[in-house]
Enzyme design. Structure first.
Site, PDB file in Angstrom:
ATOM      1  N   THR A 128      51.575  55.464  37.835  1.00  0.00           N
ATOM      2  CA  THR A 128      50.497  54.670  38.336  1.00  0.00           C
ATOM      3  C   THR A 128      50.142  53.479  37.245  1.00  0.00           C
ATOM      4  O   THR A 128      49.471  52.365  37.515  1.00  0.00           O
ATOM      5  CB  THR A 128      49.104  55.502  38.046  1.00  0.00           C
ATOM      6  OG1 THR A 128      49.405  56.262  36.778  1.00  0.00           O
ATOM      7  CG2 THR A 128      48.966  56.318  39.346  1.00  0.00           C
ATOM      8  N   LYS A 156      36.653  51.449  38.270  1.00  0.00           N
ATOM      9  CA  LYS A 156      36.374  52.682  38.983  1.00  0.00           C
ATOM     10  C   LYS A 156      37.700  53.303  39.451  1.00  0.00           C
ATOM     11  O   LYS A 156      37.657  54.509  40.028  1.00  0.00           O
ATOM     12  CB  LYS A 156      35.784  52.218  40.608  1.00  0.00           C
ATOM     13  CG  LYS A 156      34.333  51.735  40.265  1.00  0.00           C
ATOM     14  CD  LYS A 156      33.898  51.628  41.670  1.00  0.00           C
ATOM     15  CE  LYS A 156      32.153  51.158  41.629  1.00  0.00           C
ATOM     16  NZ  LYS A 156      32.016  50.918  43.020  1.00  0.00           N
ATOM     17  N   GLY A 157      38.773  52.925  39.250  1.00  0.00           N
ATOM     18  CA  GLY A 157      40.097  53.628  39.701  1.00  0.00           C
ATOM     19  C   GLY A 157      40.805  53.349  40.942  1.00  0.00           C
ATOM     20  O   GLY A 157      39.741  53.028  41.958  1.00  0.00           O
ATOM     21  N   VAL A 158      42.037  53.105  41.226  1.00  0.00           N
ATOM     22  CA  VAL A 158      42.622  52.639  42.481  1.00  0.00           C
ATOM     23  C   VAL A 158      43.737  53.537  42.851  1.00  0.00           C
ATOM     24  O   VAL A 158      44.383  53.403  43.848  1.00  0.00           O
ATOM     25  CB  VAL A 158      43.094  51.230  42.183  1.00  0.00           C
ATOM     26  CG1 VAL A 158      42.145  50.332  42.027  1.00  0.00           C
ATOM     27  CG2 VAL A 158      44.237  51.100  41.067  1.00  0.00           C
ATOM     28  N   GLY A 159      43.851  54.799  42.355  1.00  0.00           N
ATOM     29  CA  GLY A 159      44.986  55.563  42.611  1.00  0.00           C
ATOM     30  C   GLY A 159      44.826  56.293  43.869  1.00  0.00           C
ATOM     31  O   GLY A 159      46.086  56.598  44.639  1.00  0.00           O
ATOM     32  N   GLU A 160      43.615  56.273  44.654  1.00  0.00           N
ATOM     33  CA  GLU A 160      43.655  57.103  45.791  1.00  0.00           C
ATOM     34  C   GLU A 160      42.969  56.412  46.717  1.00  0.00           C
ATOM     35  O   GLU A 160      43.382  56.518  47.903  1.00  0.00           O
ATOM     36  CB  GLU A 160      42.749  58.378  45.482  1.00  0.00           C
ATOM     37  CG  GLU A 160      43.763  59.373  44.642  1.00  0.00           C
ATOM     38  CD  GLU A 160      43.148  60.345  44.000  1.00  0.00           C
ATOM     39  OE1 GLU A 160      42.323  60.266  43.111  1.00  0.00           O
ATOM     40  OE2 GLU A 160      43.275  61.692  44.299  1.00  0.00           O
ATOM     41  N   PRO A 202      46.004  43.659  38.027  1.00  0.00           N
ATOM     42  CA  PRO A 202      46.071  43.207  39.387  1.00  0.00           C
ATOM     43  C   PRO A 202      47.538  43.692  39.969  1.00  0.00           C
ATOM     44  O   PRO A 202      47.597  43.994  41.063  1.00  0.00           O
ATOM     45  CB  PRO A 202      45.813  41.787  39.621  1.00  0.00           C
ATOM     46  CG  PRO A 202      45.382  41.272  38.405  1.00  0.00           C
ATOM     47  CD  PRO A 202      45.552  42.120  37.168  1.00  0.00           C
ATOM     48  N   LYS A 203      48.620  43.644  39.064  1.00  0.00           N
ATOM     49  CA  LYS A 203      49.929  43.940  39.608  1.00  0.00           C
ATOM     50  C   LYS A 203      49.981  45.390  39.783  1.00  0.00           C
ATOM     51  O   LYS A 203      50.336  46.044  40.695  1.00  0.00           O
ATOM     52  CB  LYS A 203      50.883  43.419  38.446  1.00  0.00           C
ATOM     53  CG  LYS A 203      52.338  43.533  38.721  1.00  0.00           C
ATOM     54  CD  LYS A 203      53.123  42.599  37.863  1.00  0.00           C
ATOM     55  CE  LYS A 203      54.620  42.587  38.318  1.00  0.00           C
ATOM     56  NZ  LYS A 203      55.328  41.536  37.436  1.00  0.00           N
TER      57      LYS A 203
HETATM   58 MO1  MOS Z   1      45.581  63.248  42.661  1.00  0.00          MO
HETATM   59  S1  MOS Z   1      45.768  64.221  44.211  1.00  0.00           S
HETATM   60  O1  MOS Z   1      44.161  63.513  41.891  1.00  0.00           O
HETATM   61  O2  MOS Z   1      46.813  63.438  41.424  1.00  0.00           O
END
Ligand code: MOS
Length: 754
Positions: free
Chosen positions: A478, A712-716, A643-644
């Protein structure tokens, strides 16, 4: 001298910096769990059960043990001691129930369950000998078909990190539905999906002396794996070190310690030698997965498109041992303004492995159904789908009866629609075509949590001007290394190359599992805090050593930039930070923090990320093929540190959303209780040919509640609305609703029910 140019951040945060771990990864210097060398290494190969339920009547390891190079075969009959209490088998992400225990006894709970570990001097010998293990089973009748057992669905016991039972009903949804001017009712199906990161799950366990292990494990939580392994194998916590500096993708599959960790640990303890266990791609289909679900949605609105009722039910699979729960229907309570809402969530027990979090668990499933149903309602009410959403915009979270800490979703709609050209959409299905190809435009809304957990960090600033910051978090691809380095560099005004960030080591300061899109909020906050402590220490040293020259400034009168501390009103009065450490005579500055969320303030608000996704598809009706020509994903996720790397998260999530919409499903042979397509030839994932134009927009969003950084987080969030937007675009192209995922050609062409 380093040849890397100085990168002083133009702003404290927000620079599109390339991954600091990139060179190590592309040159092969980055070592993954199965790549760490060890003197006298042995290789363990897992033998997987071939039945879905029953017991092992007899297991014959003689032939395997006799094979040249084999040093041990571990089974339930000869394994080392294991803890007995369920509590000691629970990791931090465990739901209610009794966690699976590898090689514990003769029971088989799910197909593919590990039943033996063959350990040999070479991988080849172990792999061959694994086939020589003879097993006789007493097979019992199994359940693997969710559709057959829906009648036995029950309300789960609601204990799991991040899980909340659905909110109580508001108003009277059934009555409002009966009276409504416009109504839709539909059913949605989503299949079980398996995480398929490039890196298979693997552990290298190194024996360091009696009861002592150093373990390289593929995990999203080195400390979670350490606690679990120590408990399960009855070792002292401080005698186990778990390391995981690099991960080749995880997506949730590494949130709970997996069985190869225990097997490798057992092997190392038994042999007093290092043991490496790597799962095969087929074995990646033998543990946690995104659960299969059936959902129903009933929606109604008045003539003006105002929602009058919303009813959402979901039934999901779990195992007999644990109640795996996820928030599938809860989003329906807060995504839109609606006076009458009823939500229901139930589980069915099957003879399958306990499901596991997979990118945006629950949201990706529940929002798919809700957003498809809203498209159906918009069509029935003859209102533009985006306009319908705007007319029902939730100004506050009506489910929890709280305001949002921030919600720039209107900007997502506006900017996304503009980039996409949504206003040119002809609302009529089948109205847009190019030759024989039908064109469809669809859109959907996404939501995900913006969480923060307690998290620790340590910072050491040295006389050579370098800063080392560390925390036991993970980088699952990430960008954790990069973003934490940025935050530290920005806080202390240091060039990027003077800062290193260490992670993936259970001995480092406390970090929660790396999941839920909360790592920048959690560990980023800790990194900023610990660097501020270093800054205050440097400030005091500057006053002591150079106070008169500086004119005895207050802390707020100085700034940290270009590796110096200087007066804001007179930047020529600058002192190199390194010289302060050197001249002080105290040695390195070494600070630690445990940073806690401001719960009192936060709990007054619902904290969430939002997105609006717009999609163009091309459909060939004869073949039933769908191509996703364009995706615009407009995201509101607070401040964007990089942003990248953030864009890369959203792009990857869109790819997975396309995969989910069109390709991914595990297919089960219910006579055998087996996953039939447990390989990447038959379990289809999106490939290059499936990916065309992806446009990512981050809208401005200020948020002083979520955490001091305002992130806020952008992973999901990037995956949440994608499959619904594609399904809605397929309807717009063809006039056909495909309510079962994935939308394979047979369904799109109308050859099989959908
Ligand atoms: Mo993510 S499903 O919280 O690794």
């Amino acid at each position: 001298m380093s040849s890397v140019p100085d990168i002083t951040l133009p702003r404290p945060f927000g620079a599109p910096i390339s991954r600091v771990d990139g060179p190590a990864k592309v040159t092969g210097r980055a070592r993954y769990a199965a790549e760490h060398p060890a003197e006298g290494l042995t290789y363990g190969v897992v033998v997987s059960a071939t039945i879905a339920r029953g017991r092992i009547a007899r297991i014959d390891t003689g032939a395997a043990l006799a094979y040249p190079g084999v040093v041990e075969v571990l089974t339930h009959e000869n394994r080392p001691a294991m803890a007995r209490l369920d509590l000691l088998h629970k990791d931090i992400d465990a739901p209610s129930g009794s966690p699976f225990r590898p090689l514990y006894d003769d029971r088989v709970h799910s197909e593919g369950q590990p039943i033996a570990l063959v350990i040999a001097e070479t991988f080849e010998a172990a792999r061959h000998a694994a086939r020589l293990v003879g097993v006789e089973y007493e097979e019992e009748a199994h359940r693997s078909d969710l559709s057959e057992w829906l009648g036995e669905a029950y309300k789960p016991s609601p204990r799991k990190f991040g899980f909340k039972s659905p909110p109580k009903p508001r108003g009277d949804a059934a009555a409002a539905f009966a009276d409504a001017a416009v109504r839709v009712a539909s059913e949605y199906y989503t299949p079980a999906e398996f995480h398929n990161p490039m890196e298979m799950h693997a552990t290298t366990a190194i024996w360091e002396g009696p009861g002592r292990l150093t373990v390289y494990d593929k995990t999203q939580g080195a400390q979670n794996s350490r606690m679990y392994l120590a408990h399960v194998l009855k070792l002292r916590k401080n005698d186990v070190q778990v390391l995981c500096p690099f991960i080749g993708g995880a997506f949730g599959s590494g949130l709970r310690p997996n069985y190869q960790l225990v097997l490798a640990g057992m092997g190392a303890l038994r042999l007093e030698r290092p043991v490496r266990v790597v799962l095969t791609r087929q074995q990646m289909f033998t543990f946690g997965h995104r659960p299969e679900t059936y959902q129903t949605i009933k929606l109604s609105c008045d003539d003006g498109g105002k929602l009058t009722s919303l009813q959402h039910t979901a039934v999901s699979e779990t195992s007999y041992a644990e109640d795996y729960v996820e928030v599938i229907v809860n989003w329906s309570a807060m995504a839109y303004s609606c006076p009458n809402t009823t939500l229901d969530y139930k589980l069915v027990q099957l003879d399958r492995y306990t499901p596991l979090d997979m990118r945006a668990p629950g949201a990706v499933t529940g929002m798919h159904a809700l957003e498809c149903a809203l498209d159906e309602l918009a069509h029935a009410a003859k209102i533009d789908p985006m306009e319908l959403r705007l007319r029902n915009y939730a100004e506050r979270d009506e489910g929890a009866d709280k305001p949002f800490s921030s919600k720039a979703l209107r900007d997502c709609y506006r900017q996304g629609a503009e980039r996409f050209g949504w206003e040119k959409r002809n609302p009529e299905p089948r109205s847009m075509r190019r030759g024989k190809t039908l064109i469809g435009w669809g859109m959907a809304t996404g939501m995900w949590d913006a969480m923060q957990m307690p998290g620790g960090a340590r910072a050491v600033f040295r006389a050579d001007g370098t800063l080392e910051v560390s925390s036991a978090t993970a980088d699952i691809g990430t960008g954790t290394y990069t973003v934490m380095t940025q935050i530290a560099a920005a806080t202390l005004g240091l060039p990027m190359e003077k800062v290193t960030f260490k992670l993936g080591d259970s001995t480092l300061p406390f970090a929660p599992i790396e999941g839920g899109s909360m790592t920048v909020a959690t560990i980023g906050t800790a990194v900023q805090e610990v660097c501020e402590k270093v800054a205050r220490r440097l400030f005091r040293l500057a006053r002591i050593l150079d106070g008169r020259w500086l004119g005895y400034p207050l802390f707020r009168e100085v700034e940290f930039a270009d590796g110096t501390i200087r007066r804001k009103d007179d930047p020529s009065k600058a002192i190199p930070l390194a010289s302060l450490v050197e001249r002080s005579g105290y040695g390195d500055i070494d600070k630690k923090v445990l940073s806690l969320p401001r719960i009192l303030k936060q709990s007054k608000y619902t904290r969430a990320t939002h997105s609006a996704v717009f999609v163009e598809v091309r459909v060939d009706e004869d073949f039933g093929t769908v191509e996703v020509a364009r995706v615009v994903n407009a995201v509101a996720a607070g401040r964007i540190v990089n942003p990248k790397t953030a864009r890369s998260q959203i792009e990857g999530a869109v790819v997975w959303g396309i995969s989910k919409a069109l390709h991914e499903e595990s297919l089960h042979d219910h006579r055998l209780g087996k996953v039939m397509n447990h390989n990447l030839a038959e379990y289809h994932v999106a490939a290059h040919r499936d990916i065309e134009d992806i446009d990512v927009v981050f809208v401005e969003e200020e948020d002083g509640v979520v955490n001091p950084l305002g992130v806020k987080g952008v992973g999901e969030i990037g995956i949440v609305a994608v499959s619904a937007a594609i399904a809605n675009a397929v309807f717009h192209a063809t006039g056909r609703r495909v309510r079962s995922l994935p939308m394979t050609p047979d369904k799109v062409a109308g050859l099989t029910p959908s």
